[in-house]
Scaffold this motif. Structure first.
Motif, short mmCIF file in Angstrom:
data_model
loop_
_atom_site.label_atom_id
_atom_site.label_comp_id
_atom_site.label_asym_id
_atom_site.label_seq_id
_atom_site.Cartn_x
_atom_site.Cartn_y
_atom_site.Cartn_z
N HIS A 108 0.83 -1.20 0.00
CA HIS A 108 0.00 0.00 0.00
C HIS A 108 0.87 1.26 0.00
CE1 HIS A 108 -2.80 3.08 1.53
NE2 HIS A 108 -3.69 2.40 0.81
N ARG A 109 1.96 1.23 0.76
CA ARG A 109 2.87 2.39 0.81
C ARG A 109 3.50 2.63 -0.56
NH1 ARG A 109 7.96 2.23 1.52
NH2 ARG A 109 7.98 0.19 2.51
N ILE A 110 3.96 1.56 -1.23
CA ILE A 110 4.56 1.70 -2.57
C ILE A 110 3.52 2.20 -3.57
CG2 ILE A 110 5.61 0.44 -4.50
CD1 ILE A 110 6.92 -1.39 -2.37
N MET A 111 2.31 1.65 -3.49
CA MET A 111 1.23 2.08 -4.39
C MET A 111 0.94 3.57 -4.22
SD MET A 111 -2.25 2.96 -4.32
CE MET A 111 -2.76 2.32 -2.76
N MET A 112 0.90 4.04 -2.98
CA MET A 112 0.65 5.47 -2.74
C MET A 112 1.81 6.33 -3.26
SD MET A 112 -2.33 5.88 -1.68
CE MET A 112 -2.24 7.62 -1.30
N HIS A 113 3.02 5.83 -3.15
CA HIS A 113 4.18 6.56 -3.69
C HIS A 113 4.07 6.68 -5.21
CE1 HIS A 113 8.35 7.31 -4.94
NE2 HIS A 113 8.45 7.94 -3.77
N VAL A 114 3.67 5.58 -5.86
CA VAL A 114 3.47 5.60 -7.33
C VAL A 114 2.36 6.59 -7.67
CG1 VAL A 114 2.70 4.22 -9.31
CG2 VAL A 114 4.31 3.24 -7.66
N HIS A 115 1.29 6.56 -6.91
CA HIS A 115 0.15 7.44 -7.17
C HIS A 115 0.52 8.92 -7.02
CE1 HIS A 115 -4.02 8.67 -7.40
NE2 HIS A 115 -3.92 9.30 -6.23
N GLN A 116 1.30 9.24 -6.00
CA GLN A 116 1.64 10.63 -5.72
C GLN A 116 2.82 11.15 -6.53
OE1 GLN A 116 2.20 10.37 -1.50
NE2 GLN A 116 -0.01 10.47 -1.07
N HIS A 117 3.78 10.29 -6.83
CA HIS A 117 5.00 10.75 -7.51
C HIS A 117 5.11 10.30 -8.97
CE1 HIS A 117 6.08 10.96 -3.18
NE2 HIS A 117 6.61 12.11 -3.57
N GLY A 118 4.21 9.45 -9.40
CA GLY A 118 4.21 9.02 -10.80
C GLY A 118 5.06 7.78 -11.06
N ILE A 119 5.91 7.40 -10.11
CA ILE A 119 6.78 6.24 -10.29
C ILE A 119 7.16 5.71 -8.90
CG2 ILE A 119 8.93 7.59 -10.34
CD1 ILE A 119 9.86 5.67 -12.61
N GLY A 120 7.38 4.40 -8.83
CA GLY A 120 7.76 3.81 -7.56
C GLY A 120 8.55 2.53 -7.76
N GLU A 121 9.49 2.29 -6.87
CA GLU A 121 10.36 1.13 -6.96
C GLU A 121 9.74 -0.08 -6.26
OE1 GLU A 121 14.36 0.15 -4.73
OE2 GLU A 121 14.76 1.51 -6.41
N CYS A 122 9.69 -1.18 -6.98
CA CYS A 122 9.14 -2.43 -6.42
C CYS A 122 10.23 -3.31 -5.83
CB CYS A 122 8.45 -3.24 -7.51
SG CYS A 122 7.19 -2.32 -8.37
N GLY A 123 11.43 -3.22 -6.35
CA GLY A 123 12.54 -4.02 -5.87
C GLY A 123 13.76 -3.88 -6.76
N VAL A 124 14.88 -4.45 -6.30
CA VAL A 124 16.14 -4.42 -7.05
C VAL A 124 16.58 -5.87 -7.25
CG1 VAL A 124 18.53 -3.61 -7.04
CG2 VAL A 124 16.73 -2.19 -6.04
N PHE A 125 16.88 -6.22 -8.51
CA PHE A 125 17.18 -7.60 -8.86
C PHE A 125 18.28 -7.67 -9.91
CE2 PHE A 125 12.64 -6.95 -8.08
CZ PHE A 125 12.41 -7.81 -7.02
N THR A 126 18.78 -8.89 -10.13
CA THR A 126 19.70 -9.10 -11.25
C THR A 126 18.90 -8.96 -12.54
OG1 THR A 126 19.30 -11.48 -11.23
CG2 THR A 126 21.20 -10.68 -9.95
N TYR A 127 19.59 -8.86 -13.66
CA TYR A 127 18.94 -8.59 -14.93
C TYR A 127 17.84 -9.60 -15.25
CZ TYR A 127 18.18 -7.74 -19.87
OH TYR A 127 17.59 -7.47 -21.08
N GLU A 128 18.17 -10.88 -15.16
CA GLU A 128 17.21 -11.92 -15.55
C GLU A 128 15.96 -11.90 -14.67
OE1 GLU A 128 20.46 -12.49 -15.03
OE2 GLU A 128 21.15 -12.91 -17.06
N VAL A 129 16.16 -11.72 -13.37
CA VAL A 129 15.02 -11.70 -12.44
C VAL A 129 14.17 -10.45 -12.69
CG1 VAL A 129 14.36 -11.59 -10.01
CG2 VAL A 129 16.25 -13.06 -10.71
N ALA A 130 14.83 -9.30 -12.87
CA ALA A 130 14.10 -8.05 -13.12
C ALA A 130 13.29 -8.17 -14.42
CB ALA A 130 15.07 -6.88 -13.20
N GLU A 131 13.90 -8.71 -15.45
CA GLU A 131 13.22 -8.87 -16.73
C GLU A 131 12.00 -9.78 -16.59
OE1 GLU A 131 14.84 -9.49 -21.20
OE2 GLU A 131 15.43 -11.04 -19.77
N THR A 132 12.15 -10.84 -15.83
CA THR A 132 11.03 -11.77 -15.61
C THR A 132 9.89 -11.08 -14.86
OG1 THR A 132 12.54 -13.64 -15.58
CG2 THR A 132 10.39 -13.97 -14.55
N LYS A 133 10.23 -10.31 -13.83
CA LYS A 133 9.20 -9.62 -13.04
C LYS A 133 8.44 -8.61 -13.91
CE LYS A 133 10.56 -10.85 -8.68
NZ LYS A 133 9.69 -11.70 -7.91
N VAL A 134 9.16 -7.85 -14.72
CA VAL A 134 8.52 -6.87 -15.60
C VAL A 134 7.56 -7.58 -16.55
CG1 VAL A 134 8.93 -5.26 -17.52
CG2 VAL A 134 10.34 -5.14 -15.46
#
Length: 124
Positions: free
Chosen positions: A77-103
């Motif tokens: 909920h906190r991340i969602m509100m940050h996205v709502h208020q600032h236009g963008i929000g970080e979900c997590g930090v991962f290696t390339y393959e993991v990040a690509e899969t999540k996206v």
């Protein structure tokens, strides 16, 4: 005099000659063994980001954060509100393959539910 003949057939070696002969042949003695350790480099990390839009319901974004990023309800909920208020929000930090899969998972899930939610990744 047979003993003199037996002695003369063997070559005479001095202590210094033995070391010199071994080092010339590459045998043991003065050689140094070195072990090189391979240098490992840490993989590049990528931030997975959600972008705000005017159509995707807030509860759907919270659900995405819980499902694909293993966030608890409060953090999602906190991340969602940050996205709502600032236009963008970080979900997590991962290696390339993991990040690509999540996206890919988030984008496919949003499309399947007919929401225009956008998820991107950028190098950290």
């Amino acid at each position: 005099m047979p003993s003199e003949t037996a002695i003369s057939t063997f070559p005479i070696r001095l202590a210094g000659d033995d070391r010199k002969r071994r080092s010339d042949q590459g045998g043991p003695g003065t050689a140094v063994i070195t072990r090189t350790r391979p240098q490992t480099k840490r993989p590049n990390l990528y931030r997975v980001l959600l972008l705000n839009d005017d159509y995707t319901p807030m509860e759907f974004v919270v659900h995405v954060l819980e499902r694909f990023f293993n966030k608890d309800r409060e953090t999602a909920h906190r991340i969602m509100m940050h996205v709502h208020q600032h236009g963008i929000g970080e979900c997590g930090v991962f290696t390339y393959e993991v990040a690509e899969t999540k996206v890919t998972q988030v984008m496919d899930f949003a499309r399947k539910h007919q929401h225009p939610l956008q998820c991107i990744m950028e190098k950290q």
